[in-house]
Design a protein around this motif. Sequence first.
Motif, PDB file in Angstrom:
ATOM      1  N   MET A 112     -55.995  -4.255 -26.684  1.00 53.64           N
ATOM      2  CA  MET A 112     -55.452  -3.154 -27.485  1.00 53.64           C
ATOM      3  C   MET A 112     -54.008  -3.483 -27.864  1.00 53.64           C
ATOM      4  SD  MET A 112     -58.114  -1.133 -27.424  1.00 53.64           S
ATOM      5  CE  MET A 112     -57.471   0.396 -28.088  1.00 53.64           C
ATOM      6  N   VAL A 175     -59.249   7.119 -30.443  1.00 52.78           N
ATOM      7  CA  VAL A 175     -57.809   6.792 -30.400  1.00 52.78           C
ATOM      8  C   VAL A 175     -57.384   5.730 -31.403  1.00 52.78           C
ATOM      9  CG1 VAL A 175     -57.493   7.486 -27.999  1.00 52.78           C
ATOM     10  CG2 VAL A 175     -58.038   5.094 -28.517  1.00 52.78           C
ATOM     11  N   ASP A 210     -43.695   7.866 -39.486  1.00 48.20           N
ATOM     12  CA  ASP A 210     -44.359   7.440 -38.251  1.00 48.20           C
ATOM     13  C   ASP A 210     -45.868   7.595 -38.375  1.00 48.20           C
ATOM     14  OD1 ASP A 210     -42.081   6.836 -36.897  1.00 48.20           O
ATOM     15  OD2 ASP A 210     -42.081   8.607 -35.617  1.00 48.20           O
ATOM     16  N   MET A 211     -46.252   8.755 -38.916  1.00 42.08           N
ATOM     17  CA  MET A 211     -47.662   9.112 -38.877  1.00 42.08           C
ATOM     18  C   MET A 211     -48.498   8.250 -39.802  1.00 42.08           C
ATOM     19  SD  MET A 211     -49.211  12.844 -39.130  1.00 42.08           S
ATOM     20  CE  MET A 211     -50.982  12.980 -38.894  1.00 42.08           C
ATOM     21  N   ILE A 214     -49.554   3.208 -39.879  1.00 41.97           N
ATOM     22  CA  ILE A 214     -50.736   2.349 -39.747  1.00 41.97           C
ATOM     23  C   ILE A 214     -51.499   2.216 -41.063  1.00 41.97           C
ATOM     24  CG2 ILE A 214     -51.138   2.508 -37.276  1.00 41.97           C
ATOM     25  CD1 ILE A 214     -52.981   4.830 -37.686  1.00 41.97           C
ATOM     26  N   ARG A 270     -49.700  15.051 -25.471  1.00 42.85           N
ATOM     27  CA  ARG A 270     -48.864  13.940 -25.933  1.00 42.85           C
ATOM     28  C   ARG A 270     -47.886  13.509 -24.849  1.00 42.85           C
ATOM     29  NH1 ARG A 270     -46.423  10.159 -26.890  1.00 42.85           N
ATOM     30  NH2 ARG A 270     -46.048   9.074 -28.850  1.00 42.85           N
ATOM     31  N   LEU A 273     -49.431  11.259 -22.309  1.00 44.71           N
ATOM     32  CA  LEU A 273     -49.932   9.948 -22.728  1.00 44.71           C
ATOM     33  C   LEU A 273     -49.351   8.894 -21.792  1.00 44.71           C
ATOM     34  CD1 LEU A 273     -51.743   9.282 -25.164  1.00 44.71           C
ATOM     35  CD2 LEU A 273     -49.696   8.825 -26.478  1.00 44.71           C
ATOM     36  N   PRO A 274     -50.195   8.140 -21.102  1.00 42.75           N
ATOM     37  CA  PRO A 274     -49.646   7.212 -20.107  1.00 42.75           C
ATOM     38  C   PRO A 274     -48.814   6.121 -20.777  1.00 42.75           C
ATOM     39  CG  PRO A 274     -52.074   7.258 -20.053  1.00 42.75           C
ATOM     40  CD  PRO A 274     -51.641   8.046 -21.248  1.00 42.75           C
TER      41      PRO A 274
ATOM     42  N   ALA B 183     -51.571  15.855 -36.746  1.00 42.86           N
ATOM     43  CA  ALA B 183     -51.240  15.045 -35.564  1.00 42.86           C
ATOM     44  C   ALA B 183     -51.537  15.839 -34.290  1.00 42.86           C
ATOM     45  CB  ALA B 183     -49.767  14.632 -35.601  1.00 42.86           C
ATOM     46  N   MET B 187     -54.242  14.855 -31.402  1.00 40.52           N
ATOM     47  CA  MET B 187     -53.774  14.690 -30.026  1.00 40.52           C
ATOM     48  C   MET B 187     -54.528  15.624 -29.090  1.00 40.52           C
ATOM     49  SD  MET B 187     -51.647  12.858 -28.297  1.00 40.52           S
ATOM     50  CE  MET B 187     -52.600  12.846 -26.768  1.00 40.52           C
ATOM     51  N   LEU B 201     -56.940   7.759 -22.733  1.00 37.42           N
ATOM     52  CA  LEU B 201     -55.534   7.752 -23.135  1.00 37.42           C
ATOM     53  C   LEU B 201     -54.861   6.415 -22.838  1.00 37.42           C
ATOM     54  CD1 LEU B 201     -54.498  11.396 -22.294  1.00 37.42           C
ATOM     55  CD2 LEU B 201     -55.199  10.430 -24.469  1.00 37.42           C
ATOM     56  N   LEU B 203     -56.180   3.703 -23.572  1.00 37.64           N
ATOM     57  CA  LEU B 203     -56.520   2.845 -24.708  1.00 37.64           C
ATOM     58  C   LEU B 203     -55.654   3.121 -25.937  1.00 37.64           C
ATOM     59  CD1 LEU B 203     -60.382   2.527 -24.675  1.00 37.64           C
ATOM     60  CD2 LEU B 203     -58.635   1.230 -23.505  1.00 37.64           C
ATOM     61  N   ALA B 204     -54.841   4.166 -25.855  1.00 39.70           N
ATOM     62  CA  ALA B 204     -54.053   4.544 -27.025  1.00 39.70           C
ATOM     63  C   ALA B 204     -52.950   3.519 -27.258  1.00 39.70           C
ATOM     64  CB  ALA B 204     -53.459   5.933 -26.817  1.00 39.70           C
ATOM     65  N   ALA B 205     -53.112   2.714 -28.291  1.00 40.30           N
ATOM     66  CA  ALA B 205     -52.134   1.670 -28.598  1.00 40.30           C
ATOM     67  C   ALA B 205     -51.060   2.233 -29.525  1.00 40.30           C
ATOM     68  CB  ALA B 205     -52.838   0.455 -29.195  1.00 40.30           C
ATOM     69  N   GLY B 207     -50.423   2.393 -32.702  1.00 39.31           N
ATOM     70  CA  GLY B 207     -50.734   3.194 -33.885  1.00 39.31           C
ATOM     71  C   GLY B 207     -50.955   4.651 -33.530  1.00 39.31           C
ATOM     72  N   PHE B 208     -51.720   4.894 -32.469  1.00 39.39           N
ATOM     73  CA  PHE B 208     -51.975   6.263 -32.039  1.00 39.39           C
ATOM     74  C   PHE B 208     -50.688   6.921 -31.533  1.00 39.39           C
ATOM     75  CE2 PHE B 208     -53.364   9.496 -28.987  1.00 39.39           C
ATOM     76  CZ  PHE B 208     -54.275  10.200 -29.757  1.00 39.39           C
ATOM     77  N   ARG B 209     -49.875   6.146 -30.841  1.00 43.48           N
ATOM     78  CA  ARG B 209     -48.607   6.696 -30.336  1.00 43.48           C
ATOM     79  C   ARG B 209     -47.686   7.095 -31.483  1.00 43.48           C
ATOM     80  NH1 ARG B 209     -48.052   5.719 -24.831  1.00 43.48           N
ATOM     81  NH2 ARG B 209     -49.840   4.542 -24.094  1.00 43.48           N
ATOM     82  N   ASP B 210     -47.578   6.211 -32.481  1.00 40.21           N
ATOM     83  CA  ASP B 210     -46.771   6.535 -33.661  1.00 40.21           C
ATOM     84  C   ASP B 210     -47.286   7.813 -34.319  1.00 40.21           C
ATOM     85  OD1 ASP B 210     -45.127   4.372 -33.492  1.00 40.21           O
ATOM     86  OD2 ASP B 210     -46.050   3.249 -35.130  1.00 40.21           O
ATOM     87  N   MET B 211     -48.601   7.860 -34.449  1.00 38.51           N
ATOM     88  CA  MET B 211     -49.195   8.908 -35.270  1.00 38.51           C
ATOM     89  C   MET B 211     -49.078  10.277 -34.624  1.00 38.51           C
ATOM     90  SD  MET B 211     -52.846   8.828 -37.038  1.00 38.51           S
ATOM     91  CE  MET B 211     -53.263  10.225 -38.079  1.00 38.51           C
ATOM     92  N   THR B 212     -49.054  10.317 -33.308  1.00 39.75           N
ATOM     93  CA  THR B 212     -49.037  11.603 -32.620  1.00 39.75           C
ATOM     94  C   THR B 212     -47.657  11.951 -32.065  1.00 39.75           C
ATOM     95  OG1 THR B 212     -49.737  10.508 -30.571  1.00 39.75           O
ATOM     96  CG2 THR B 212     -51.478  11.436 -31.975  1.00 39.75           C
ATOM     97  N   ARG B 213     -46.644  11.124 -32.367  1.00 39.68           N
ATOM     98  CA  ARG B 213     -45.317  11.360 -31.797  1.00 39.68           C
ATOM     99  C   ARG B 213     -44.821  12.774 -32.124  1.00 39.68           C
ATOM    100  NH1 ARG B 213     -42.987   6.707 -33.008  1.00 39.68           N
ATOM    101  NH2 ARG B 213     -43.796   5.991 -31.021  1.00 39.68           N
TER     102      ARG B 213
END
Lengths: 356, 356
Positions: A112, A175, A210-211, A214, A270, A273-274, B183, B187, B201, B203-205, B207-213
Amino acid sequence: MTVTAPGRAVIVGTGLIGGSVGMALRARGWHVSGTDADDAAAHHALTLGALDRIGTDPGADVGFVATPVGAVAAVVQQLLAEGVAVVTDVGSVKARIVAAVPEARFIGGHPMAGSEQVGVAGARPDLFEGAAWVLTPGPGASDDALLALRGIVSSMGAEVLTLAPEDHDRLVAMVSHVPHLTAATLMRLAGQRAGEHRALLRLAAGGFRDMTRIAAGHPGIWPDICVENREAIVAVLDDLLAELTAMRAIVADSERGALYEVLDQARAARLNLPVSGDLPEDLAEVRVTIPDRPGALAEVTTLAATLGVNIYDLEIAHSGEGDRGVLVLLVATEAGGNLVDALAGRGVAAALDRLT
Amino acid sequence: MTVTAPGRAVIVGTGLIGGSVGMALRARGWHVSGTDADDAAAHHALTLGALDRIGTDPGADVGFVATPVGAVAAVVQQLLAEGVAVVTDVGSVKARIVAAVPEARFIGGHPMAGSEQVGVAGARPDLFEGAAWVLTPGPGASDDALLALRGIVSSMGAEVLTLAPEDHDRLVAMVSHVPHLTAATLMRLAGQRAGEHRALLRLAAGGFRDMTRIAAGHPGIWPDICVENREAIVAVLDDLLAELTAMRAIVADSERGALYEVLDQARAARLNLPVSGDLPEDLAEVRVTIPDRPGALAEVTTLAATLGVNIYDLEIAHSGEGDRGVLVLLVATEAGGNLVDALAGRGVAAALDRLT
């Protein structure tokens, strides 16, 4: 940590991921051969230090197949036929490929990590440090192959999770695949409006940037991903459509309390999120007597992943009584307790030793 | 650039935005008074250097109202009644507030800057550098008030866009409000799944982190925003639902070509997202004979924003023939040509002079 002695690796497909694997392994003393359907790409990888030599290597200890998804099954079969000891791939969708290659020495995989950049020019030896790397053994996968591959992947700094291929595909739909399609849809919608009103895109502040970041990625890989993982993506899109329709009703009816509540739930999720990171302070060893049946190692590590138990290290201590061994997992103490309970529920004996 | 001589400002509501305005103006030689419904917040702002003193200032040249949206109209009216020369606010939704305060000396405003942080602790004097700052004059707004406020806001480093309040609200629904709700929905959906499968969670790389910030932000402001901008948000959500439903059909039918096309359109739109930045190389002055009717300045600058014409500088050159003046706009040459044509179509005389 488990020491994985450096050996010989072969990489097919020397792009961003394949090139980064080569760099990471070479930095750890491995001898790395590699090929690419595009000769120039292979030479570029050699120049950048991702390979020791161009070509295949039938005597390799491990093979990484990092080709476009359509070519993976044939290349995996070819490396296995050549004699490569353990073979994995790095494709974004796993169930079909694992079903297509039911060989004991093949373990599906999915790091990932990566970025919008395509090609070996973006490759880095530390690309996988702290990233999750999923392994998806099929029902016929050998414990030895899984154990060997786990050690190699861990040695590159990745956190290994073992998941059933179908579970992996459902989770990445949630995700990764659906978030990507959603970001692209929002960006496209805004782009259409910009035709009517060019001020729109100048109003896009940091959150929007940000959103939709990708969505800047090249679309080339997505037709394959969406075809391969069609069912899971459609199921998550249906859930998203239902939730957004509910959100629309909340806004249309000015339901302040309900809106606050759903946004607060999202916020909590959020914040939970680990983040990948250091070892926890409170560590324990879980010792599992491995049941004497095929795929037992995959079963235990898959159960750990399902429970959210992070495995920091893993080894097999042979008991001297034939082939049966004891699996030793390094985990956080509380998580370890949950794992021992879950194993007991399946009739698998396990014990916890606190280390700290 | 237009020189705005430092004067006296008053800020009501000394949180992140109000505090940053205070710091930015004080750094440019202004004397800044301020109050907050929460005395401790005002004292904190004073300690951090966002204010010269606590209290209101009836002789101020400009008043910034940065209170929660429900209190804005009353505070604006109060500052106008006290005698503050020009008053603006910083709320995220504009049509209702502008309709509620039809005074010539009030100009609605919305700086497109800020972060998840709430409160003056996150305030910075450079928060608005390069950010878009929308001004939304109502039909009764005075040209002098708009011109004065434009100069002050520009002096803080912001790019000023003048938009009709209703246009502003539709555009921020598209680039801010609906992306935020989306977002949060993604999330929340992922968080619900995490209950079933805790590996999700991890697995959230990136792109997902950016998108849900943005979903990590405090939900406190959103009920007000969604009630105030209900119609525009619901309209954009309807468009998004229609587009996502079309995306679902494309995936369900494995339409590779159509998927590639929509993702490629999204990519092109994302790559075209303007970045705030330096002056273009090819500059021109557009000289507009301001029509002798109320709101004429707002009309010209709003037309420029609608055409996507970035105004880098603006001044009014008085012609000496009474009150009538010539508006001089600094713009990119090509954009300036479009603006001159559009003005001509409305019967407004304008001329272009290339500077470079």
